[in-house]
Design a protein around this motif. Structure first.
Motif, PDB file in Angstrom:
ATOM      1  N   ALA A 173     125.916   7.821  14.531  1.00 51.15           N
ATOM      2  CA  ALA A 173     125.800   7.150  15.836  1.00 51.15           C
ATOM      3  C   ALA A 173     127.161   6.917  16.475  1.00 51.15           C
ATOM      4  O   ALA A 173     127.250   6.694  17.694  1.00 51.15           O
ATOM      5  CB  ALA A 173     125.054   5.828  15.671  1.00 51.15           C
ATOM      6  N   ARG A 180     122.414  13.898  15.314  1.00 52.45           N
ATOM      7  CA  ARG A 180     121.669  12.638  15.403  1.00 52.45           C
ATOM      8  C   ARG A 180     122.659  11.507  15.668  1.00 52.45           C
ATOM      9  O   ARG A 180     123.570  11.280  14.883  1.00 52.45           O
ATOM     10  CB  ARG A 180     120.913  12.370  14.099  1.00 52.45           C
ATOM     11  CG  ARG A 180     119.757  13.330  13.840  1.00 52.45           C
ATOM     12  CD  ARG A 180     119.257  13.191  12.417  1.00 52.45           C
ATOM     13  NE  ARG A 180     117.937  13.801  12.220  1.00 52.45           N
ATOM     14  CZ  ARG A 180     117.393  14.040  11.021  1.00 52.45           C
ATOM     15  NH1 ARG A 180     118.066  13.701   9.918  1.00 52.45           N
ATOM     16  NH2 ARG A 180     116.200  14.580  10.926  1.00 52.45           N
ATOM     17  N   LYS A 182     121.813   8.070  16.457  1.00 55.21           N
ATOM     18  CA  LYS A 182     121.037   6.842  16.594  1.00 55.21           C
ATOM     19  C   LYS A 182     121.049   6.064  15.286  1.00 55.21           C
ATOM     20  O   LYS A 182     120.790   6.618  14.223  1.00 55.21           O
ATOM     21  CB  LYS A 182     119.594   7.167  16.984  1.00 55.21           C
ATOM     22  CG  LYS A 182     118.744   5.940  17.266  1.00 55.21           C
ATOM     23  CD  LYS A 182     117.357   6.339  17.768  1.00 55.21           C
ATOM     24  CE  LYS A 182     116.508   5.104  18.063  1.00 55.21           C
ATOM     25  NZ  LYS A 182     115.159   5.492  18.576  1.00 55.21           N
ATOM     26  N   ARG A 184     119.612   3.888  12.464  1.00 59.64           N
ATOM     27  CA  ARG A 184     118.263   3.792  11.910  1.00 59.64           C
ATOM     28  C   ARG A 184     118.207   2.701  10.844  1.00 59.64           C
ATOM     29  O   ARG A 184     119.112   2.587  10.027  1.00 59.64           O
ATOM     30  CB  ARG A 184     117.848   5.121  11.266  1.00 59.64           C
ATOM     31  CG  ARG A 184     117.853   6.310  12.223  1.00 59.64           C
ATOM     32  CD  ARG A 184     116.672   6.282  13.159  1.00 59.64           C
ATOM     33  NE  ARG A 184     116.609   7.498  13.960  1.00 59.64           N
ATOM     34  CZ  ARG A 184     115.607   7.811  14.769  1.00 59.64           C
ATOM     35  NH1 ARG A 184     114.570   6.980  14.884  1.00 59.64           N
ATOM     36  NH2 ARG A 184     115.624   8.928  15.463  1.00 59.64           N
TER      37      ARG A 184
END
Length: 382
Positions: A173, A180, A182, A184
């Motif tokens: 992130a 990816r 983001k 989590r």
């Protein structure tokens, strides 16, 4: 007696670049690769005409894919070498480019990894031998079984394994080049779509497209081109091995990792405890736990405890996959290995921004290719 890279003249990474790793798109691979190459050249302060040798790592693009890509940069009659070695394709390309510069054949080289998903005929299907087990057990099933085995052997839980993915998604992130990006939660990871066994999609690497590139140079090349030596990061070791016959119950990926990491650290004259950061082949979450233990960072069965204590976080004892690793950075295959080199270079330069690991001086990059080959490189800031 055979020499190692450490016994030849020093080689330095002087420029790094990427095209963000991403889902399959309409972007031509030529554009992906050139974005990374141009960024690496600009970062180094070098021109395309300064490059004396180029190595292209790719697993999916087919014959001589570097030629139409690099030709867009203009006339340059230097050599181009294409290398395919499964997931370790650009790790192999980087190693051989370093050997060429270290030997004195060239002073300045380019390594680029680039790939796009495509239909690829499985080589095993062309052997004429039917029903090979490796053709029947797909990778995610293999690693689901290894996850079960690790949990059973060390009394770990699936939550313990999934924390690897939580950490690496968090690192991704912070990385503008990651597939990816983001954060989590543990709940997010565990409630993802099931893939095989306890594995969910967010514990597995995405295989998309992208590119990564580095420029390497000798001390002579740095001086001749007037490059900024203060940003140069030395490649202090390069090791490569292939599989052998292992005793029963020995995991071949972990054993490859143990042996090739030991070789690289011995070449560099360091111990596992001296590593500040590691970029490793975490295509599936359990691999990080296995490989950290195989490298000697901690004892077998201790990786879960270290993970929970934050030892592998950015800012912890040793930052593991600060880029986000294959799980979050992504695994376009061709670019992955050289992208690890770029991340470690950024970290050792203190240029990694929000994901900077404090005081990083020594980093190790590790890749395996289909369990058949293993590569490890040590980079150090002089």
């Amino acid at each position: 007696m055979a020499k190692t890279l450490a016994q030849l003249r020093p080689v330095y990474v002087v420029g790094v670049g990427w095209h963000r790793y991403q889902e399959l798109s309409e972007t031509p691979y030529v554009q992906l690769g050139l974005t990374a190459v141009r960024q690496a050249l600009a970062d180094a302060g070098a021109k395309w005409t300064d490059i004396e040798t180029s190595y292209v790592g790719t697993a999916l693009l087919g014959m001589a894919s570097g030629r139409p890509m690099l030709s867009h940069l203009g006339s340059n009659q230097s050599s181009i070498v294409h290398i395919e070695n499964a997931s370790a394709s650009s790790s192999a390309a980087f190693r051989h480019a370093c050997i060429e510069v270290a030997s004195g054949i060239s002073d300045v080289g380019l390594v680029v990894g680039v790939d796009k998903p495509a239909r690829v005929d499985n080589a095993l299907k062309q052997t004429g031998i039917q029903h090979l087990a490796a053709d029947e057990i797909v990778p995610f099933t293999h690693f689901a079984l290894l996850t079960d085995a690790y949990m059973g052997k060390y009394n770990a839980t699936i939550e313990d394994v999934a924390r690897v993915a939580v950490k690496n998604h968090g690192n991704g992130a912070k990385n503008p080049n990651a597939h990816r990006q983001k954060v989590r939660s543990l709940e997010d990871i565990l409630k993802g779509r099931a893939v095989s066994g306890f594995l969910t999609t967010l514990q597995c690497c995405p295989v998309g497209e992208g590119a990564a590139a580095v420029v390497i140079a000798s001390e002579e090349g740095i001086k001749r081109l007037g490059l900024d030596a203060s940003r140069a990061v030395r490649v202090s070791a390069s090791a490569a091995i292939s599989e052998t016959v292992y005793p029963p119950e020995v995991g071949f990926d972990a054993e490859l990792t143990r042996r090739v990491s030991e070789m690289a650290m011995a070449q560099a004259g360091i111990k596992a405890s001296q590593l500040d950061l590691i970029e490793l082949h975490d295509a599936f979450a359990v691999e990080e736990l296995q490989y950290i233990e195989a490298m000697g960072i901690c004892k077998p069965g201790e990786a879960v405890r270290w993970l929970k204590e934050g030892a592998f976080d950015i800012g912890g004892k040793v930052a593991v996959s600060p880029s986000g690793g294959l799980i979050a950075m992504g695994h376009p295959i061709g670019p992955t290995g050289v992208g690890q080199i770029g991340e470690i270079t950024m970290q050792l330069r203190r240029e990694a921004g929000d994901r900077q690991h404090r005081g990083a001086r020594i980093g190790l990059a590790h890749m395996v290719g289909l369990g058949a080959v293993g590569y490890a490189h040590v980079l150090q800031r002089d």
